[in-house]
Write an enzyme that holds these catalytic residues in place. Structure first.
Site, PDB file in Angstrom:
ATOM      1  N   ASP A   1       1.943  -1.986  12.902  1.00  0.00           N
ATOM      2  CA  ASP A   1       1.051  -1.544  11.825  1.00  0.00           C
ATOM      3  C   ASP A   1       0.909  -0.031  11.780  1.00  0.00           C
ATOM      4  OD1 ASP A   1       0.605  -4.140  11.073  1.00  0.00           O
ATOM      5  OD2 ASP A   1      -1.353  -4.321  12.026  1.00  0.00           O
TER       6      ASP A   1
ATOM      7  N   ASP B   1       3.322 -10.450   8.399  1.00  0.00           N
ATOM      8  CA  ASP B   1       3.035  -9.089   7.933  1.00  0.00           C
ATOM      9  C   ASP B   1       4.169  -8.124   8.281  1.00  0.00           C
ATOM     10  OD1 ASP B   1       0.809 -10.683   8.904  1.00  0.00           O
ATOM     11  OD2 ASP B   1      -0.534  -9.055   8.350  1.00  0.00           O
TER      12      ASP B   1
END
Length: 367
Positions: A106, A165
């Site tokens: 991330d 993700d």
């Protein structure tokens, strides 16, 4: 002979009539054009405070920044580009502490923003920063855990975790690095990773569970895959060895999403739950995937263009008077409880929603 001529004329007229039909992805009503919506949301972003995640720039802010830049490029808004550059400039100096560390999927995706700015400005500072984020995603750190070392030994990113993700987070920074350098290793990294995720995580119906042990189709989770695949496919040459597998996964997902689109044009918080609430970030991500697929000729325009138009027009009323996208599910961890998803708080202005709206606006303008 006369009958053949009549049939020929009828065929020509039918073709001309079809050709004259307006493209469903253009000519939107005033107040819902991608140029208007993109401008509203992009300029709204400029004045917003940084969204932080463990004291550094949140990936949702990066996604929104990228979307605003894409929009600005499509409409050649040099003033907006300058504002977006100015917003970044302190990250080289006074706000340097807000730069994400290079130790998590991330965080490393932040490099995509620097690389996009390099392509616009040719400022070497952006290139240096962006490539460092792209390269450290594959450079095993000295303190790597055994599982991370195992992924690296197989040629995958040590940041691999098999969360859906990741197929936006990894592919976006590797893809931008490929655009900047032309070095095929970046494209190959992203493609290899995508194929493995598809093989491991895609369900027979084309969708993806929120987690292997949580069998729910959460809209935004699936949205990352829906966006990551076409973005990667756009970069891949036709003869790339991984292209057929990724295209197969993409088309399979799009077919399923088309079946689950609600009569309103939206998709729900859980994709296959018709009584759940309509969620905007997932809807925008799926809409983007449809738009790109139609534009690239991968999806049947007669079937998917009207669906994309319906979704876009359904999305617009969810923008409030402050230019905040409403009904955005907050960040959500996995939980093996269906009601957990229905009960999630819904934010207005959450950048998880602002970003894919901008992606859609930019994509529609690129028609």
């Amino acid at each position: 002979m006369l009958k053949k001529i009549s049939l020929l004329l009828l065929t020509i007229c039918s073709f001309q009539l079809l050709s004259a039909q307006p493209n469903p992805l253009t000519r939107f009503p005033k107040g819902s054009t991608p140029k208007e919506i993109g401008k509203q949301l992009a300029y709204h972003f400029i004045n917003g405070k940084h969204e932080l995640y463990d004291r550094s720039i949140h990936y949702a802010e990066v996604c929104t920044w990228n979307g605003a830049l894409d929009y600005a490029l499509e409409v050649n808004d040099k003033k907006l580009i300058k504002h977006l550059q100015d917003k970044f400039e302190p990250l080289f100096t006074t706000e340097k502490a807000l730069l994400p560390p290079m130790n998590h999927v991330d965080y490393n995706m932040f490099g995509s923003l620097a690389l996009k700015l390099y392509q616009i400005t040719k400022d070497e500072r952006y290139k240096k920063m962006g490539l460092e984020y792209a390269d450290t995603q594959w450079t095993l750190p000295a303190n790597a855990k055994p599982e991370q070392k195992s992924w690296a030994d197989k040629g995958y990113s040590w940041q691999t975790r098999l969360w859906i993700d990741d197929m936006y987070m990894i592919t976006v920074v590797q893809g931008e690095a490929y655009k900047v350098t032309g070095d095929k290793k970046y494209l190959d990294r992203a493609a290899k990773e995508m194929v493995m995720y598809l093989d491991e995580l895609q369900r027979p119906n084309g969708l993806f569970y929120h987690a292997p042990d949580v069998h729910y189709y959460w809209a935004r989770g699936d949205g990352w895959m829906a966006v990551g695949m076409p973005n990667l496919l756009r970069m891949m040459p036709d003869d790339h060895k991984d292209r057929p597998r990724i295209m197969e996964g993409y088309l399979k997902m799009m077919k399923s999403l088309k079946n689950y689109q609600q009569p309103s044009g939206m998709w729900n918080q859980l994709i296959d739950e018709p009584t759940f609430w309509a969620e905007t970030s997932g809807t925008a991500m799926f809409t983007y995937a449809f738009i790109v697929g139609v534009q690239e000729g991968w999806l049947d325009a007669a079937e998917y263009a009207p669906a994309a138009r319906k979704a876009w027009l359904a999305m617009i009323p969810y923008i409030d008077q402050r230019n905040n996208v409403t009904e955005v599910c907050i960040g959500t961890g996995k939980k093996n409880d269906k009601q957990h998803y229905n009960n999630r708080p819904r934010n207005a202005g959450d950048l998880h929603g602002q970003a894919p709206y901008l992606w859609c606006a930019a994509a529609l303008l690129g028609e």
